[in-house]
Structures are given as C-alpha cells and as structure tokens.
Scaffold this motif. Sequence first.
Motif, mmCIF file in Angstrom:
data_model
loop_
_atom_site.group_PDB
_atom_site.id
_atom_site.type_symbol
_atom_site.label_atom_id
_atom_site.label_comp_id
_atom_site.label_asym_id
_atom_site.label_seq_id
_atom_site.Cartn_x
_atom_site.Cartn_y
_atom_site.Cartn_z
ATOM 1 N N GLY A 442 23.614 47.001 49.046
ATOM 2 C CA GLY A 442 24.783 47.880 49.041
ATOM 3 C C GLY A 442 24.583 49.161 49.819
ATOM 4 N N ASN A 443 23.456 49.303 50.518
ATOM 5 C CA ASN A 443 23.229 50.495 51.337
ATOM 6 C C ASN A 443 24.228 50.598 52.480
ATOM 7 O OD1 ASN A 443 21.056 51.199 49.778
ATOM 8 N ND2 ASN A 443 19.530 50.283 51.117
ATOM 9 N N SER A 444 24.634 49.457 52.989
ATOM 10 C CA SER A 444 25.634 49.433 54.062
ATOM 11 C C SER A 444 26.556 48.253 53.800
ATOM 12 C CB SER A 444 24.950 49.282 55.432
ATOM 13 O OG SER A 444 24.113 48.150 55.461
ATOM 14 N N VAL A 445 27.693 48.542 53.207
ATOM 15 C CA VAL A 445 28.583 47.459 52.790
ATOM 16 C C VAL A 445 30.018 47.980 52.791
ATOM 17 C CG1 VAL A 445 28.428 47.990 50.323
ATOM 18 C CG2 VAL A 445 28.877 45.653 51.041
ATOM 19 N N THR A 446 30.956 47.091 53.115
ATOM 20 C CA THR A 446 32.361 47.494 53.171
ATOM 21 C C THR A 446 32.991 47.453 51.785
ATOM 22 O OG1 THR A 446 33.170 45.235 53.539
ATOM 23 C CG2 THR A 446 32.547 46.520 55.490
ATOM 24 N N GLU A 447 34.065 48.199 51.625
ATOM 25 C CA GLU A 447 34.766 48.233 50.335
ATOM 26 C C GLU A 447 35.361 46.869 50.001
ATOM 27 O OE1 GLU A 447 38.262 50.833 48.125
ATOM 28 O OE2 GLU A 447 37.266 51.619 49.918
ATOM 29 N N ASP A 448 35.828 46.149 51.027
ATOM 30 C CA ASP A 448 36.401 44.818 50.785
ATOM 31 C C ASP A 448 35.359 43.877 50.200
ATOM 32 O OD1 ASP A 448 38.844 45.587 51.682
ATOM 33 O OD2 ASP A 448 38.621 44.743 53.697
ATOM 34 N N LEU A 449 34.130 43.944 50.722
ATOM 35 C CA LEU A 449 33.064 43.086 50.209
ATOM 36 C C LEU A 449 32.731 43.439 48.764
ATOM 37 C CD1 LEU A 449 30.936 40.893 50.598
ATOM 38 C CD2 LEU A 449 29.402 42.617 51.565
ATOM 39 N N ILE A 450 32.682 44.736 48.471
ATOM 40 C CA ILE A 450 32.409 45.175 47.094
ATOM 41 C C ILE A 450 33.471 44.623 46.147
ATOM 42 C CG2 ILE A 450 32.304 47.185 45.563
ATOM 43 C CD1 ILE A 450 31.122 48.747 47.943
ATOM 44 N N ASP A 451 34.747 44.757 46.531
ATOM 45 C CA ASP A 451 35.838 44.262 45.692
ATOM 46 C C ASP A 451 35.719 42.756 45.482
ATOM 47 O OD1 ASP A 451 36.877 46.796 45.487
ATOM 48 O OD2 ASP A 451 38.351 46.523 47.084
ATOM 49 N N ARG A 452 35.365 42.031 46.537
ATOM 50 C CA ARG A 452 35.260 40.565 46.442
ATOM 51 C C ARG A 452 34.122 40.148 45.515
ATOM 52 N NH1 ARG A 452 35.217 39.689 51.456
ATOM 53 N NH2 ARG A 452 33.098 39.016 51.896
ATOM 54 N N ILE A 453 33.009 40.857 45.581
ATOM 55 C CA ILE A 453 31.854 40.515 44.737
ATOM 56 C C ILE A 453 32.181 40.733 43.262
ATOM 57 C CG2 ILE A 453 29.518 41.268 44.083
ATOM 58 C CD1 ILE A 453 29.069 41.813 47.115
ATOM 59 N N PHE A 454 32.742 41.884 42.938
ATOM 60 C CA PHE A 454 32.978 42.203 41.530
ATOM 61 C C PHE A 454 34.174 41.457 40.950
ATOM 62 C CE2 PHE A 454 30.351 45.877 42.749
ATOM 63 C CZ PHE A 454 29.389 45.786 41.738
ATOM 64 N N SER A 455 35.025 40.904 41.804
ATOM 65 C CA SER A 455 36.162 40.137 41.302
ATOM 66 C C SER A 455 35.720 38.842 40.615
ATOM 67 C CB SER A 455 37.128 39.798 42.449
ATOM 68 O OG SER A 455 36.528 38.898 43.367
ATOM 69 N N ASP A 456 34.472 38.404 40.869
ATOM 70 C CA ASP A 456 33.948 37.193 40.228
ATOM 71 C C ASP A 456 33.454 37.452 38.805
ATOM 72 O OD1 ASP A 456 34.462 35.597 42.396
ATOM 73 O OD2 ASP A 456 32.490 35.867 43.295
ATOM 74 N N PHE A 457 33.332 38.722 38.431
ATOM 75 C CA PHE A 457 32.828 39.066 37.108
ATOM 76 C C PHE A 457 33.923 38.885 36.057
ATOM 77 C CE2 PHE A 457 28.885 41.860 37.741
ATOM 78 C CZ PHE A 457 28.612 41.303 38.980
ATOM 79 N N CYS A 458 33.508 38.784 34.791
ATOM 80 C CA CYS A 458 34.487 38.776 33.717
ATOM 81 C C CYS A 458 34.988 40.207 33.490
ATOM 82 C CB CYS A 458 33.886 38.223 32.421
ATOM 83 S SG CYS A 458 32.351 38.996 31.912
ATOM 84 N N ILE A 459 36.114 40.357 32.828
ATOM 85 C CA ILE A 459 36.769 41.661 32.710
ATOM 86 C C ILE A 459 35.913 42.663 31.955
ATOM 87 C CG2 ILE A 459 38.737 42.851 31.636
ATOM 88 C CD1 ILE A 459 40.491 40.543 32.508
ATOM 89 N N GLY A 460 35.227 42.234 30.886
ATOM 90 C CA GLY A 460 34.444 43.158 30.060
ATOM 91 C C GLY A 460 33.162 43.627 30.697
ATOM 92 N N LYS A 461 32.807 43.066 31.870
ATOM 93 C CA LYS A 461 31.579 43.498 32.551
ATOM 94 C C LYS A 461 31.933 44.463 33.656
ATOM 95 C CE LYS A 461 27.760 42.244 30.710
ATOM 96 N NZ LYS A 461 26.799 43.288 30.338
#
Length: 461
Positions: A442-461
């Motif tokens: 995550g030292n060099s990463v786009t906001e779109d990629l961050i959103d895509r990665i965390f969208s796979d998590f469950c809501i409570g995490k």
Amino acid sequence: MIDDTIVAIATALGEGSIGVIRISGPDAISIGHKVFQPKVNKDWYKKDNYKIIYGHVIDPTTGELIDEVLLSIMRGPKSFTAEDVIEISCHGGLVPLRRVLEVILKYGARLAEPGEFSKRAFINGRLDLAQAESIIDIIRARTDAGAKIAINQLGGKLSNKINGLQQNVLGLLAKIEAMIDFPEDDIPEENLEKMSLECMDLIREIDCLLDHANSGRIYREGLKTVIVGKPNVGKSSLLNALLQEQRAIVTDIPGTTRDIIEEVFNIKGIPLKLIDTAGLRETQDLVEKIGVEKSRELLNQADLVLLVLDASTGLSKEDIKVIDLIRDKKVLILINKIDIAENQINSKDLDSIINFSEVIEISAQKEIGLDNLEEAIFNLVVEGKITAVDSIFVSNTRHKHALERAKYHLLEASKALKEYIPADLVSIDLKSSWEILGEITGNSVTEDLIDRIFSDFCIGK
C-alpha cells in the motif's frame, strides 16, 4: 481526514449467545454515551481506555430498554482502527442485534461499508495493505496451516520482506539518479556490471517468493482435486473412504453418480476440494449426460486429477478416452480394487499420460493404500521443498501478479545496464519496479484499488 462514525454488526448473523456491534469514529464514545445506560460507573465515557461496563442499551427518546449488554471502550490510536471504538456485546439473534443497531444509527452513526473497519485501520497507519488483506484470509482459512500463514502475514512477515526489496530497489535508483544528475562523471563499466548483478540478486529474492506462491495459494484457497474415471471404478468409494463418511451413494450399477459432489478434506494442513464426478462415458441417459458434461468442465479447472482405474480389468477403451482428456493435467494414477484382484495394468500403458506423478495401488473399499495417496498429494503440492508454514508465503493472487511485474522491470533494468543503455531509461524500469512492489503493502496504490480490495471483506470487518 475521516470525520464520520460507522457502525456494523461484527459477528455472524443467526442465533447465538452473544452478538457484537462495533462503532468506530470521532463520535463513537458520544454515541455510546447517548444510547448506553450503565448500572454503575455513570461517567464511564470520561475514563481511561480498555474498560468493560455492564448496563443496558436504551432509546433515549422513548426511554425504552432495548437489551442488556456489556460495553467495551477502546480509545484511539490504541484500537484496531486507530480511532475511538465502542463494542457492544448484546444477546445473539437477529432481533436484538437489529434493534441495537437501529438505535445507534438513529443517533449519529452510519452503516459501515464492507471492510470499512479494516480500511480505516489501513488509512490510519494501523496496518499496511498486505496485513489488512490477511484478515480475510484468517477468516476464510480452512485448515490450521492456512490460518498460520495468514497470521504470519498479519504479523508483517511478508510486508517486511517487500519493504526490504523496495529499499534495495530505491538504493539502486539513487545510484542511477546520481548518474543522470552528474553526466560529466564517467561511471566505470565495472560499476554498471555490479548494479546489473544487484538487480539479479533482487530477482532471485522475488523468484524465491514466487516459488512458494502456488503452494501459498493452495493453503489459502484449497487444492481443487477432481476424481475421474470410467463408471464403476470406485470414485465414490474413494471419496467416502477419504472423508470417513458415506457422502456418495455406492452401488454396483454403473452410472450411479450423476451430479457433482464436492467436499473439503484436510491433508497435513492442505485443504483439498475433493470433487467426485460422474463416470466419463458415452450415454443416452439425459441426466447422466448432463453430469458427464459437468465433469468435463471441472477437469479444465482442476489443480490435480485423481485418475481411478480398475485393477481387475486392465486398461479399457473407456479408460483410454478418459486419459485423452487429462494429458495436460497433473495426475495421480490410482489402481483400485487390489483387494479383489491382482493388478492387470501394465505401467508402460500409462506412459501416454504426460504429467502423471505416481502410480498408487489402493482399495477404496478396504481403505488400503490411502496413507500413500495422502503422502503423494502432500509431496506433490509442496514439491518436496517446504516442510513448515513458518516461511514467507505469497498466498494472494494480487501479490503474485505484482511480484511478476516487478521482476519484469528489474530484468529490463539489468539488461539495460549490461548494454550501457542511457541511465534515464534504466531509471524508468527501476521506478516501475519500486512502485509495483509498493502496491503489495500500500505504499504506492490507487484509491480505486483500495476500494476494490476492501469490498471483498464482510461488513463487520
């Protein structure tokens, strides 16, 4: 700066003794103060971190008592999200959780998006991206070994390795930038060759990580293992024997298995997705025909194929047709029914299967040879190189692809240095490699990629 407060149910929905609701953000404690009525410690919200208080959740507007709860307070930055966090442990079940959640939403919080708590932990510097992704791996782990790999990553083992690689690439880049800034200084050829060798050293480190990547993926996702063979060779009996339960119907009538049966089986910490398929043959039965077609589709997706042959009949034309379908797959050949007949299959007849690893004689009915089968699968997965899961594993496909791309640019930089190509062109490849490695942590990463990665998590995490 994050200026809103989020809330979500942090435990699995359904009946249970306890359900947890998590609140995080600048207003977490003030919202908790509004909806929580303590039995004692009336000024709990003014006190230090890490307190658990007994009381009730109420609706402040109506005074209605919602549930009897325990409230935990964790002030930022010493919390998971590095923000003020309140966790309310209420009675499990859909109704009490829903009612408590509705009251909290009513008094200032908004419903969290999938993975938003972990995302905030990343944004606030509590975790890097690789560590945050390991959380979902821990939750989804199917074996102790898979969980241990994920916990190692959460502890920062992979991140430390990637950060070290980045620093070494940055050191090379600094030397190249100096050459660009001071072109009048002649750089000895041996210095360029040394830098090229340094690139190759970094490539070898990346190769070491990539060598473990396939095993890491299997520990994380499971080894898709398809059991194939002509009808009535003992595929379903093998599935039942490995699972130690009567999962599939077994009869002497060919074509009994018409649908796909999938179960997870653990071999020394390796999760196997065992798939019992319909016997591969030509058939006019419409239902069986659909099962056969599905079996053919699954073969294309298989990591490993267990080809079951009948010791009593030798290789038949039907066996040869099955073999034609699996020539490009990794195959373990199982000679079944050795308890009732001598093996009549000549090993030379099996040479046409290009990728078969081993021939194992078994009796699925009597559970003979299954230990040898499990050992062969384990050795095939780890290729005899890995004996424990304490090593640094790359278990995430995104990480693997990033390493492959970073390696490519290092190879280009090494080649350019050998051929004395202008330094500014070498610099481009080194910068690209540094940035790609930074995508992992995550030292060099786009906001779109961050959103895509965390969208796979469950809501409570």
